[in-house]
Design an enzyme around this catalytic site. Structure first.
Site, PDB file in Angstrom:
ATOM      1  N   TYR A  53      16.871 -33.691   8.661  1.00 44.51           N
ATOM      2  CA  TYR A  53      16.630 -34.640   9.751  1.00 44.51           C
ATOM      3  C   TYR A  53      16.548 -33.881  11.081  1.00 44.51           C
ATOM      4  O   TYR A  53      17.497 -33.202  11.478  1.00 44.51           O
ATOM      5  CB  TYR A  53      17.734 -35.678   9.848  1.00 44.51           C
ATOM      6  CG  TYR A  53      17.808 -36.661   8.699  1.00 44.51           C
ATOM      7  CD1 TYR A  53      16.767 -36.794   7.788  1.00 44.51           C
ATOM      8  CD2 TYR A  53      18.933 -37.464   8.533  1.00 44.51           C
ATOM      9  CE1 TYR A  53      16.828 -37.694   6.745  1.00 44.51           C
ATOM     10  CE2 TYR A  53      19.008 -38.379   7.486  1.00 44.51           C
ATOM     11  CZ  TYR A  53      17.963 -38.482   6.588  1.00 44.51           C
ATOM     12  OH  TYR A  53      18.043 -39.377   5.560  1.00 44.51           O
ATOM     13  N   PRO A 205      17.806 -50.879   4.979  1.00 49.11           N
ATOM     14  CA  PRO A 205      18.045 -52.309   4.749  1.00 49.11           C
ATOM     15  C   PRO A 205      17.218 -53.206   5.671  1.00 49.11           C
ATOM     16  O   PRO A 205      17.055 -54.386   5.388  1.00 49.11           O
ATOM     17  CB  PRO A 205      19.545 -52.465   5.033  1.00 49.11           C
ATOM     18  CG  PRO A 205      19.853 -51.366   5.995  1.00 49.11           C
ATOM     19  CD  PRO A 205      18.994 -50.214   5.552  1.00 49.11           C
ATOM     20  N   LEU A 206      16.672 -52.616   6.734  1.00 44.31           N
ATOM     21  CA  LEU A 206      15.799 -53.366   7.648  1.00 44.31           C
ATOM     22  C   LEU A 206      14.329 -53.025   7.428  1.00 44.31           C
ATOM     23  O   LEU A 206      13.482 -53.368   8.255  1.00 44.31           O
ATOM     24  CB  LEU A 206      16.198 -53.089   9.104  1.00 44.31           C
ATOM     25  CG  LEU A 206      17.596 -53.570   9.485  1.00 44.31           C
ATOM     26  CD1 LEU A 206      17.940 -53.139  10.908  1.00 44.31           C
ATOM     27  CD2 LEU A 206      17.696 -55.089   9.345  1.00 44.31           C
ATOM     28  N   ALA A 207      14.039 -52.352   6.316  1.00 51.30           N
ATOM     29  CA  ALA A 207      12.654 -52.029   5.949  1.00 51.30           C
ATOM     30  C   ALA A 207      11.923 -51.303   7.078  1.00 51.30           C
ATOM     31  O   ALA A 207      10.813 -51.669   7.471  1.00 51.30           O
ATOM     32  CB  ALA A 207      11.894 -53.286   5.536  1.00 51.30           C
ATOM     33  N   GLY A 208      12.582 -50.267   7.606  1.00 54.72           N
ATOM     34  CA  GLY A 208      11.954 -49.487   8.662  1.00 54.72           C
ATOM     35  C   GLY A 208      11.729 -50.261   9.946  1.00 54.72           C
ATOM     36  O   GLY A 208      10.847 -49.913  10.732  1.00 54.72           O
ATOM     37  N   GLY A 209      12.515 -51.310  10.175  1.00 57.79           N
ATOM     38  CA  GLY A 209      12.377 -52.131  11.382  1.00 57.79           C
ATOM     39  C   GLY A 209      11.591 -53.403  11.163  1.00 57.79           C
ATOM     40  O   GLY A 209      11.556 -54.281  12.034  1.00 57.79           O
ATOM     41  N   LEU A 211      12.216 -55.929   9.454  1.00 60.68           N
ATOM     42  CA  LEU A 211      13.043 -57.137   9.369  1.00 60.68           C
ATOM     43  C   LEU A 211      13.943 -57.328  10.585  1.00 60.68           C
ATOM     44  O   LEU A 211      14.887 -58.114  10.550  1.00 60.68           O
ATOM     45  CB  LEU A 211      13.912 -57.074   8.099  1.00 60.68           C
ATOM     46  CG  LEU A 211      13.151 -56.933   6.786  1.00 60.68           C
ATOM     47  CD1 LEU A 211      14.110 -56.743   5.618  1.00 60.68           C
ATOM     48  CD2 LEU A 211      12.252 -58.149   6.543  1.00 60.68           C
ATOM     49  N   GLY A 213      12.992 -58.518  13.589  1.00 60.57           N
ATOM     50  CA  GLY A 213      12.540 -59.553  14.510  1.00 60.57           C
ATOM     51  C   GLY A 213      11.467 -59.068  15.463  1.00 60.57           C
ATOM     52  O   GLY A 213      10.882 -59.875  16.201  1.00 60.57           O
ATOM     53  N   LYS A 214      11.190 -57.768  15.463  1.00 59.41           N
ATOM     54  CA  LYS A 214      10.121 -57.230  16.310  1.00 59.41           C
ATOM     55  C   LYS A 214       8.748 -57.603  15.774  1.00 59.41           C
ATOM     56  O   LYS A 214       7.773 -57.653  16.525  1.00 59.41           O
ATOM     57  CB  LYS A 214      10.223 -55.705  16.381  1.00 59.41           C
ATOM     58  CG  LYS A 214      11.502 -55.179  16.995  1.00 59.41           C
ATOM     59  CD  LYS A 214      11.548 -53.663  16.887  1.00 59.41           C
ATOM     60  CE  LYS A 214      12.861 -53.102  17.397  1.00 59.41           C
ATOM     61  NZ  LYS A 214      12.949 -51.635  17.196  1.00 59.41           N
TER      62      LYS A 214
END
Length: 339
Positions: A53, A205-209, A211, A213-214
């Site tokens: 990373y 868990p947010l699928a790369g953003g 999920l 809300g953006k």
């Protein structure tokens, strides 16, 4: 903050794990320190990084941010990806593992890591070679527990069998991708982890953003996000009905008075066998929103609605065998139950 056992081990980790892939890639040293301090304040004791990373910068910044608080933290890092130009600068060979751990400990400014993952699949090195090298690191005290990420179910089972048969340290944790729009692990990998007592620490868990809300249903690129930059955005893994699932998530979040990110993370944490969800943040404010996924339960109709819309299509052999237990039970003639 809830703390959960790592599989069958005695290790306890926070249900939210702070992912630090952004450290050194959009998050500078000062902001990294603010994020880590906020994580501690919220009860997070689990921190995830990898040697690759930011080409090592993530480990460096995490080590600096944890200075003086090492014993409060459970630190996980990973190896596999190329860290140099040579033929032995990647993979899971004994040579690379022994070099990689020393380099990671130097960057982190630590004597040991709590959890050491093989990051990807290396088909060119025998599993036993890797497992023996990792077992040596455990005995040397440089690694507390070993783990793997992105393995297929059969490969995970083979590694566990080798460890058991050869009396080597075994994987105590598995790290897969998992979210409302990527539920593939439920069909094979989750049952393996439940059967063998592995912790499950999920990434994205947010699928790369997607999920958070953006995005609105149908959108795949939003200015100022990772999707626009084209890094670490797992769109190619999304289920075909990802937009429908996103629409339901937005509705449920509004109904509950929560942000979509909080509901999406909470959904993951309510699923069977999940130990912790890795949540990354570029800023302390992003982390503060995600921490709102803790301290409450997602249940009743909102949970059922999200489960239903995102449910995996059945596939063979599960689709054929799902009623076989009923068939077996119905074939048993028990006079005491019939009259």
């Amino acid at each position: 903050m809830e703390y959960r056992r790592m599989g069958r081990s005695g290790l306890k980790v926070s249900e939210i794990c702070l992912g630090t892939m952004t450290f050194g890639h959009g998050t500078d040293e000062a902001e990294a320190k603010r994020i880590v301090d906020l994580a501690f304040d919220a009860g997070i004791n689990f921190f995830d990084t990898a040697n690759s990373y930011g080409n090592g910068q993530s480990e460096i910044l995490l080590g600096k941010a944890l200075k003086g608080r090492r014993r409060e933290a459970i630190v996980a890092t990973k190896f596999f990806n190329p860290m140099g130009p040579g033929p032995n600068d990647s993979g899971m060979s004994r040579v690379h593992i022994m070099q990689a751990i020393e380099d990671s400990l130097r960057r982190l400014q630590m004597d040991y890591v709590d959890l050491y993952y093989i990051h990807h699949v290396d088909t060119q090195t025998p599993l036993e070679e890797m497992l023996r090298a990792l077992d040596d690191l455990v005995h040397q005290g440089k690694v507390r527990y070993i783990a793997c990420s992105n393995y297929e179910a059969w490969r995970l089972m083979e590694a566990l069998w080798i460890s058991e048969f050869k009396n080597l340290a075994r994987f105590e944790c598995y790290q897969p991708q998992y979210s409302l729009v990527v539920r593939d692990i439920e069909q094979e990998l989750i049952p393996v982890c439940q059967l063998k007592g592995l912790g499950v620490v999920v990434w994205s868990p947010l699928a790369g953003g997607f999920l958070t809300g953006k995005y609105k249903p149908g959108q795949r690129r939003v200015p100022g996000t990772r999707s626009e930059e084209g890094w670490a955005y797992p769109e190619r893994y999304f289920a075909p009905n990802a937009d429908e699932t996103l629409g339901v998530l937005l509705d449920v979040a509004q109904e509950l008075g929560r942000t979509p990110a909080q509901v999406a993370i909470r959904w993951v944490l309510e699923q069977p066998a999940i130990t912790s969800a890795i949540v990354g943040a570029r800023t302390a404010e992003q982390l503060r929103d995600n921490i709102g996924a803790t301290g409450w339960r997602l249940e009743g109709d909102p949970l059922l609605h999200l489960n239903s819309v995102s449910y995996l299509p059945e596939r063979y052999p599960q689709s054929m065998e799902k009623h076989m237990e009923e068939r077996r039970n119905s074939a048993v003639k028990m006079p005491s139950l019939t009259g």
